[in-house]
Write an enzyme that holds these catalytic residues in place. Structure first.
Site, PDB file in Angstrom:
ATOM      1  N   SER A 593       4.345  -2.839   8.666  1.00  0.00           N
ATOM      2  CA  SER A 593       4.931  -1.540   8.965  1.00  0.00           C
ATOM      3  C   SER A 593       5.110  -1.404  10.482  1.00  0.00           C
ATOM      4  O   SER A 593       5.845  -2.182  11.088  1.00  0.00           O
ATOM      5  CB  SER A 593       4.065  -0.421   8.382  1.00  0.00           C
ATOM      6  N   ASP A 668      11.192  -0.059  -1.066  1.00  0.00           N
ATOM      7  CA  ASP A 668      10.402   0.614  -0.030  1.00  0.00           C
ATOM      8  C   ASP A 668      11.107   1.918   0.335  1.00  0.00           C
ATOM      9  O   ASP A 668      12.150   1.912   0.989  1.00  0.00           O
ATOM     10  CB  ASP A 668      10.284  -0.308   1.188  1.00  0.00           C
ATOM     11  N   HIS A 700       6.482   0.069  -0.178  1.00  0.00           N
ATOM     12  CA  HIS A 700       5.965  -0.251   1.157  1.00  0.00           C
ATOM     13  C   HIS A 700       4.647  -1.038   1.093  1.00  0.00           C
ATOM     14  O   HIS A 700       4.323  -1.777   2.017  1.00  0.00           O
ATOM     15  CB  HIS A 700       5.766   1.042   1.953  1.00  0.00           C
TER      16      HIS A 700
END
Length: 723
Positions: A593, A668, A700
């Site tokens: 991320s 995601d 995600h």
């Protein structure tokens, strides 16, 4: 075969068994071999000195909510057991009414986004032992009124009220429509970035419901293809405001159950604003609402008279960078309130009267309050968690509301977290450190004295010890530019300072985050121990922009995400490269991320330092990310184009020299796969060679089935082959 040979064979087999036991495997990590024992769904009751825990009986495959006494820790009774109610297949979570005689039980939960979900809900009456379902729909966020006679909930973007006496449902909003109007439930970006889903609240007398209405008609849509099992993929479409784009228009409303009418609250002359929190005060007619401008550097706390609609700003906060929203606002019996703020440079507790006049700054010092637990009215004592004993540690403290008589209640260095008894005489402390697995103890709230052990993980500690791993060690690293940063390292057990080792750096680096924390192992930590067994050193450094070291350290990255954080990782790697036992030509970095954004930037901007990088679900340009998060730190792209573009890895692909692995899930909803697809195309057009992996229909977190095992196998092999 002679007895001597047999003995030798037995010794060889035993020796092989011991060696085999000492090797951590990815299969063990991702099948729960290192799972800790805890106290699931721990709730401290408010009316009696008791707490409840959700227990699971593996033999009968049943779940039960068990009631315990705080002082003795003895089990009092089982409030409900699913084996007695065939219609209740499981208990996903539960909530009590104010009298704590009725329980809302969720089952068949189906996730929507990170926090939101729908579920089938039942009401259980602990007095009559009766269970009933009050709607056949899968609903969101059911909440009891103060007297337990009603339940408000959301279904398909509208709000409803169920009357437990008449057994009737009342629909109180009518205009809810997918991707257009939402009543009482947050939209995607509020849920993700303000971290709440339930955008409605009962007042203290149960005759009014305040709620936020989201009009997302003009918010741009984002779509994701879902491949599933069908012949044709389906498409999921939802509203997602990217940086600088149109947000949902929000408004605040109050529904009066006595008159069955809804009124819109006039908050004043705001344009393009957020309502990140609403909460009724202890006065039945006074509603509080926090209103924030789009830049998120000005916050007004409104007190609203629900009868007249008149609003009064009782507190205003401004910040040269941004203001973080918390759930620490707490109203005391006289309607004075507790508030936490970074306005003196560190996060501290403040006490205001009911009109917003500052009575006292309760805590002070060059350290941060990290959790507010509650206020003991009888003894005028506040309980909180802070990093006063070092920013990587957490301790529990008590302090008089006057700011005097501060007392540290925990003595073990590491991470301590507390659940207090209703009378504040006792607390359950959860303690762990890098070398001690979670330990649950009963403690005295005046002295902090440990009274009893509730749950330990000694068996897990013994199991981990069998792998003969070197523990994580903490240290500070000072870069050549003079920045002193928290860090940890994991080395091979047979570490030899005369040898040269490859180094894998891990970081996240997002604003206010922390990875260098003195707490028990995560799944990733076991992976790092496994890599150490293979001859790697793993190091993590928290650079500038991370949290719990004061506002200046955290907010220095304002308007330039990825500049100072990347500098710190590159400069930290340069320091590490000079360690006599480090092979400077074999330094890698990875992250997920925000960490993927960072690792991508590092191998591009630090191409003379890093040989290898892995980026999982990375942001590759902040122009592709959501409005609330991105603009909090960067303002809008229209106002700060260079801040967006100068530090986005997608604009530096021509600098790639080393080995780069790019990973993303196609479903995601947070960091869209668009980020990776755009990065891939930029790399291709720059004629750069790299590796990539796309996970169909994974969000995600990239998990489900054997997905994590396959992903970490891929990353392990990539590291072994390229670092």
């Amino acid at each position: 075969m002679t007895s001597k040979k047999i003995t030798l064979l037995i010794l060889l087999i035993a020796s092989y068994s011991i060696v085999a036991q000492q090797k951590i495997t990815l299969e063990e990590i991702w099948t729960g071999a290192f799972r800790t024992k805890g106290m699931d769904e721990l709730h401290a009751l408010k009316n009696t000195n008791q707490y409840t825990v959700l227990d699971f009986d593996r033999a009968s495959r049943s779940m039960q909510i068990d009631l315990y006494d705080f002082e003795t820790l003895e089990k009092v009774t089982t409030l409900i057991n699913t084996k007695d109610f065939p219609e209740l297949e499981s208990i996903d979570n539960y909530a009590f009414d104010q009298s704590e005689t009725k329980i809302l039980l969720a089952t068949h939960s189906s996730p929507i986004f990170r926090h939101s979900f729908t579920a089938d809900y039942f009401v259980y009456d602990t007095k009559t032992k009766s269970l009933y379902k009050f709607t056949n729909n899968a609903i969101q966020e059911p909440t009891f009124s103060s007297d337990g006679s009603k339940i408000a909930y959301a279904f398909e973007n509208n709000l409803y009220v169920y009357d437990t006496t008449s057994k009737t449902n009342l629909q109180i909003t009518q205009d809810g429509q997918k991707n257009k109007i939402i009543n009482g439930i947050t939209d995607w970006v509020y849920e993700e970035e303000f971290a709440f889903v339930k955008a409605f609240d009962w007042n203290k007398t149960g005759d009014k419901i305040a709620y936020i209405r989201f009009d997302e008609s003009e918010v741009p849509e984002f779509s994701m293809d879902l491949y599933n099992e069908g012949l044709y993929p389906s498409q999921y479409v939802f509203k997602y405001p990217k940086a600088g784009e149109k947000n949902a228009t929000v408004s605040l409303h109050v529904y009066d159950l006595k008159t069955n009418t809804s009124s819109k609250i006039n908050l004043g002359n705001y344009t393009d604003f957020y309502i990140p929190r609403i909460q009724w005060t202890n006065e039945a007619n006074i509603l509080s609402a926090q209103v924030m401008n789009r830049h998120q550097n000005n916050l007004d706390l409104h007190f609203i008279d629900a009868s007249s609609g008149k609003t009064n700003i009782v507190l205003n906060e401004k910040d040269k960078a941004y203001i973080d929203i918390t759930d620490n606002l707490t109203f005391l019996s006289d309607n004075s309130f507790i508030w936490t703020s970074e306005k003196d440079g560190y996060n501290h507790i403040y006490h205001y009267d009911k009109n917003g006049k500052l009575l006292n700054q309760v805590t002070k010092g060059n350290w941060e309050v990290t959790a507010y637990y509650g206020f003991d009215e009888k003894n005028k004592t506040i309980y909180f968690q802070s990093v006063e004993n070092g920013s990587i540690n957490r301790d529990i403290y008590s302090i008089h509301i006057s700011g005097k008589k501060k007392n540290r209640l925990t003595s073990k260095t590491g991470t301590n977290d507390a659940t207090f008894s209703p009378n504040f005489q006792l607390f359950i402390n959860t303690y762990s450190s890098a070398t001690h697995a979670p330990l649950y103890t009963l403690n005295d709230s005046k002295t902090g004295k440990e009274l009893k052990v509730i749950q330990s993980n000694e068996a897990l500690e013994s199991k981990v010890a069998q792998y003969n791993i070197a523990p994580k060690t903490f240290f500070t690293l000072t870069t050549e530019k003079g920045h002193t940063l928290n860090a940890w390292s994991i080395k091979p057990k047979d570490f030899d300072a005369s040898k040269k080792y490859p180094v894998l750096m891990y970081q996240y680096s997002g604003p206010g985050s922390q990875q260098v924390a003195n707490q028990w192992n995560s799944s990733n930590d076991y992976w790092y121990y496994m890599l150490a067994q293979k001859g790697y050193i793993v190091i993590c450094v928290d650079g500038r922009g991370t949290g719990f070291k004061g506002a200046e350290f955290k907010k220095c990255t304002y308007k330039e995400l990825g500049k100072y954080e990347v500098e710190d990782q590159i400069n930290a790697a340069k320091v590490i490269a000079k360690y006599e036992y480090v092979d400077a030509s074999r330094i890698g970095i990875w992250g997920w991320s925000y960490g993927g954004f960072m690792s991508s930037n590092c191998i591009l901007k630090g191409n003379d330092v890093f040989k290898t990088a892995i980026a999982v679900a990375p942001v590759t340009s902040w122009r592709y990310y959501d409005s609330i998060y991105t603009e909090r730190y960067m303002q809008t792209p229209q106002e700060n184009a260079s801040g967006y573009d100068d530090n986005s890895p997608i604009n530096h692909v021509n600098k790639l020299k080393g080995n780069y692995l790019l990973v993303h899930g196609t479903a995601d909803d947070n960091v869209h796969v668009q980020n990776t697809m755009k990065m891939i195309e930029a790399l291709v057009q720059a004629n750069k060679q790299f590796d990539w992996a796309i996970y169909p229909d994974k969000n995600h977190g990239i998990y489900g089935g054997k997905t994590r095992l396959q992903l970490y196998t891929k990353m392990t092999n990539f590291i072994i082959n390229n670092l």
